[in-house]
Design a protein around this motif. Structure first.
Motif, mmCIF file in Angstrom:
data_model
loop_
_atom_site.group_PDB
_atom_site.id
_atom_site.type_symbol
_atom_site.label_atom_id
_atom_site.label_comp_id
_atom_site.label_asym_id
_atom_site.label_seq_id
_atom_site.Cartn_x
_atom_site.Cartn_y
_atom_site.Cartn_z
ATOM 1 N N PHE A 249 7.522 8.236 -2.471
ATOM 2 C CA PHE A 249 6.390 7.900 -1.614
ATOM 3 C C PHE A 249 6.823 6.881 -0.570
ATOM 4 N N THR A 250 5.973 6.736 0.434
ATOM 5 C CA THR A 250 6.264 5.856 1.566
ATOM 6 C C THR A 250 5.282 4.695 1.584
ATOM 7 N N MET A 251 5.798 3.528 1.949
ATOM 8 C CA MET A 251 4.956 2.362 2.192
ATOM 9 C C MET A 251 5.272 1.824 3.582
ATOM 10 N N GLY A 252 4.231 1.495 4.312
ATOM 11 C CA GLY A 252 4.411 0.957 5.659
ATOM 12 C C GLY A 252 4.782 -0.510 5.602
ATOM 13 N N TRP B 32 0.829 -1.204 0.000
ATOM 14 C CA TRP B 32 0.000 0.000 0.000
ATOM 15 C C TRP B 32 0.859 1.247 0.000
ATOM 16 N N ILE B 33 0.629 2.111 -0.971
ATOM 17 C CA ILE B 33 1.290 3.412 -1.030
ATOM 18 C C ILE B 33 0.459 4.405 -0.217
ATOM 19 N N GLU B 34 1.075 5.049 0.749
ATOM 20 C CA GLU B 34 0.369 6.047 1.548
ATOM 21 C C GLU B 34 0.148 7.302 0.686
ATOM 22 N N PRO B 35 -1.113 7.627 0.318
ATOM 23 C CA PRO B 35 -1.355 8.728 -0.639
ATOM 24 C C PRO B 35 -0.791 10.067 -0.191
ATOM 25 N N THR B 36 -0.835 10.349 1.107
ATOM 26 C CA THR B 36 -0.365 11.652 1.585
ATOM 27 C C THR B 36 1.154 11.769 1.579
ATOM 28 N N VAL C 150 -1.582 9.699 -6.396
ATOM 29 C CA VAL C 150 -1.676 8.262 -6.624
ATOM 30 C C VAL C 150 -3.050 7.759 -6.223
ATOM 31 N N LYS C 151 -3.599 6.890 -7.042
ATOM 32 C CA LYS C 151 -4.807 6.143 -6.718
ATOM 33 C C LYS C 151 -4.449 4.665 -6.772
#
Length: 643
Positions: free
Chosen positions: A81-84, A43-47, A54-55
């Protein structure tokens, strides 16, 4: 290639990583109003996106940039972008595929191909994991029989050899042997009254047990059951020479031996995910032949999921007309791989009947899985008028990143759907079991549905999980009325509504299986950490597969023993009816990768399913595995080499 995407790790912590993505326009033309489409399984964190927006739906992501609507020739677009997620360790963790779209205001998507370079993980190289195999033994049967007595001499299988007319219990096994020998000898292999390969009924033998006696002039396969005869046949087939050099002298030479054997667990299965990627009937037949050869007795057929509905249902043709296909211009958007075109497929009822008959001759029961109430996006998108509650404002995100993949227990259409689908499945599949999934229903579902809250009040339910139990109890009642027993993943027990007659498959951990066993459920152990064949087989970054449950080399597979830490007299052992392995297919979309992920680990699992744990010996298994490699080579199987 005119366009390229580079993907790089720029920082990583224990539970969070940041990435850089660069899109290059290498062409001599600008791209206007562009969007980049790609797949990644996190999951890409949109913020967190530095440039652009990104969608994401499932693994399918679309990046656009209102700030940079024109991608000039020989220029690039850069974002972060960041992913958890824990730090990536495999190249397969990166972007799998991508395409570019120009003029996104046009309704029809016309993909432009994009090269995706290998992700830069920012870590040192790790040597490939190997398992040194000792020399092969004289007899290399897998799984190891309980008793093997070599005899002096050899049986010669010639063109005058025939199968004696079998009894009814052995008819399927005899057909299987006939097909294998016909292929081996390149000539029709006969079955007639005076044959010297004898299937002999011995009613005193246990279910699944067999004796294989090979003497100079006769072969005797003895059992009391259909399964016993198929097990004897599989051992006989393994004794045939993998290389037919003896046929030049008009004979195959088979060692004389007396084998007596029976299974440790009654359930020995493999689950294959055909929803994420469609696998042809030809591929499934080849797999089932190998399952039979190594004495599995169950093929668990995962037929439905968020990304595809794969079985024909007469009541709802939309399930395969719509739900079996995904692509840039389909109702179901692309996922995982093959994203720039229409992709999918399904099995007709005739396909299923053909596979059932093929498996039956080889002693394999096919158990269908229709996953409910989660993992239902393909069904919901195919039948929105039946399965969507427009008043439901609940917000959730499944582990696979879907906000709309769970059936509503408050809709009348849900029960009509479940009843009609399960009725047709029961009529199609002769197995006494049907698997209903029941896994991974996310938190937040049903909480903001007025109809669901009214249903909870009506029945006095306190926890939304009880709504899942409510639905699954209905499914169980439908199946019971058709004479079927329900199976489900461990979450099927959530809500405490299904009966103890439900067989539970434990996948998240062995402890989850222990809890279900202690509650009185029969349990098939399928802990991902020991049985999931989609896990990488080593530690180097170029290993194929995933690692969310760790890495799974051959050595670790063989060491698995269910509930090994419990005392032998603990009653939980009696609830463990077997072991199952699984291949989830998010990244498995071709025959080569399919085989690479399965073999040779399947052979190790066959032994932990079949043989008494006290009999197992790792060094002995490795020698016998070495002896099996000639067969895998002859069969053209793309197995992972051990050394």
């Amino acid at each position: 290639m005119s366009y390229r995407v580079d993907f790089t790790v720029i920082s990583k912590a224990e539970h969070e990583s940041r990435f850089a993505l660069t899109l290059h326009n290498l062409s001599d033309q600008p791209v206007e109003k562009w969007s980049l489409h790609f797949v990644i399984n996190r999951w890409i964190e949109p913020t967190s996106v530095l440039n652009g927006q990104v969608k994401q739906l499932g693994s399918y992501c679309v990046i656009t940039s209102e700030e940079l609507p024109l991608l000039a020739s020989n220029s690039h677009f850069y974002t972060e972008f960041t992913m958890g997620t824990a730090p990536f360790t495999l190249h397969d963790d990166g972007i799998q595929e991508a395409f570019l779209v120009a003029n996104t205001s046009v309704g029809f998507i016309k993909p432009l191909p994009v090269e995706v370079t290998c992700i830069d993980l920012g870590q040192p190289a790790i040597d490939r994991f190997t398992t040194k195999l000792p020399p092969a033994k004289a007899l290399n049967i897998i799984p190891m029989p309980a008793s093997v007595t070599p005899l002096s001499g050899r049986f010669k299988l010639t063109q005058s050899t025939a199968i004696a007319s079998p009894n009814a219990l052995a008819s399927g096994a005899a057909r299987w042997l006939q097909e294998e020998l016909t292929e081996l000898l390149h000539d029709d292999f006969p079955i007639h009254r005076d044959g010297n390969i004898h299937y002999q009924a011995h009613p005193e033998m246990a279910e699944g047990a067999y004796r294989l006696l090979i003497e100079q002039d006769n072969i005797c396969l003895q059992a009391s059951s259909k399964s016993g005869f198929t097990h004897a046949t599989s051992s006989l087939l393994q004794l045939l020479p993998a290389n037919p050099e003896h046929y030049a002298a008009a004979a195959y030479s088979i060692p004389m031996v007396d084998i007596q054997d029976q299974p440790h667990y009654p359930y020995r299965g493999m689950m294959l995910d055909c929803a994420r990627h469609f696998h042809s009937i030809k591929r499934l037949k080849h797999l089932i032949a190998q399952l039979a050869r190594y004495k599995f007795n169950t093929f668990h057929w995962h037929l439905t999921d968020d990304e595809g509905w794969r079985i024909e249902i007469d009541a709802y043709p939309e399930l395969t007309r719509i739900g079996a296909w995904r692509g840039p211009n389909e109702v179901l958007l692309p996922q995982f791989t093959t994203i720039n075109q229409r992709y999918g497929g399904y099995y007709s009822k005739q396909d299923a009947k053909e596979l059932i008959a093929y498996a039956s001759d080889r002693g394999i029961t096919i158990i269908p899985e229709i996953d409910i109430p989660g993992h239902c996006r393909a069904a919901i998108k195919s039948l929105p008028e039946l399965l969507v509650d427009p008043e439901d404002k609940s917000q959730y995100r499944s582990i696979q990143n879907y906000p709309d993949n769970v059936l509503s227990p408050a809709l009348k259409g849900t029960y009509t759907f479940i009843s009609n689908v399960l009725t047709e499945i029961c009529e199609l599949f002769p197995a006494p079991f049907v698997h209903i999934g029941g896994d991974e229903v996310p938190a937040g579902v049903w909480t903001d549905s007025e109809a669901c809250q009214n249903l909870m009040d009506q029945h006095g339910y306190q926890d939304p999980k009880e709504l899942q139990g409510h639905l699954l109890r209905f499914a169980e009642e439908v199946l019971q009325a058709k004479g079927k027993q329900m199976m489900g993943w461990e979450e099927a027990t959530d809500g405490d509504k299904v009966s103890k007659k439900t067989t539970i498959f434990s996948w998240r951990s062995e402890n989850a299986g222990l809890i279900c066993a202690q509650q009185g459920y029969d349990v098939v152990m399928q802990p991902a950490q020991f049985t999931y064949l989609d896990l990488a087989q080593g530690y180097s970054a170029d290993e194929k597969g995933v690692d969310w449950a760790g890495k799974l080399p051959l050595d670790d597979v063989y060491q698995y023993r269910p509930l090994a830490e419990l005392a032998p007299e603990d009653p939980a052992h009696q609830q463990i009816i077997g072991i199952q392995t699984a291949l989830w297919c998010e990244l498995v979309n071709n025959q080569s990768r399919f085989e690479y992920m399965i073999y040779p680990r399947l052979l190790a699992i066959s032994e932990i399913c079949w043989s008494n744990p006290q009999q197992r010996n790792w060094d002995d298994f490795k020698a016998r595995l070495n002896g099996q490699l000639k067969y895998l080579d002859k069969a053209g199987i793309n197995y992972r080499h051990c050394e």
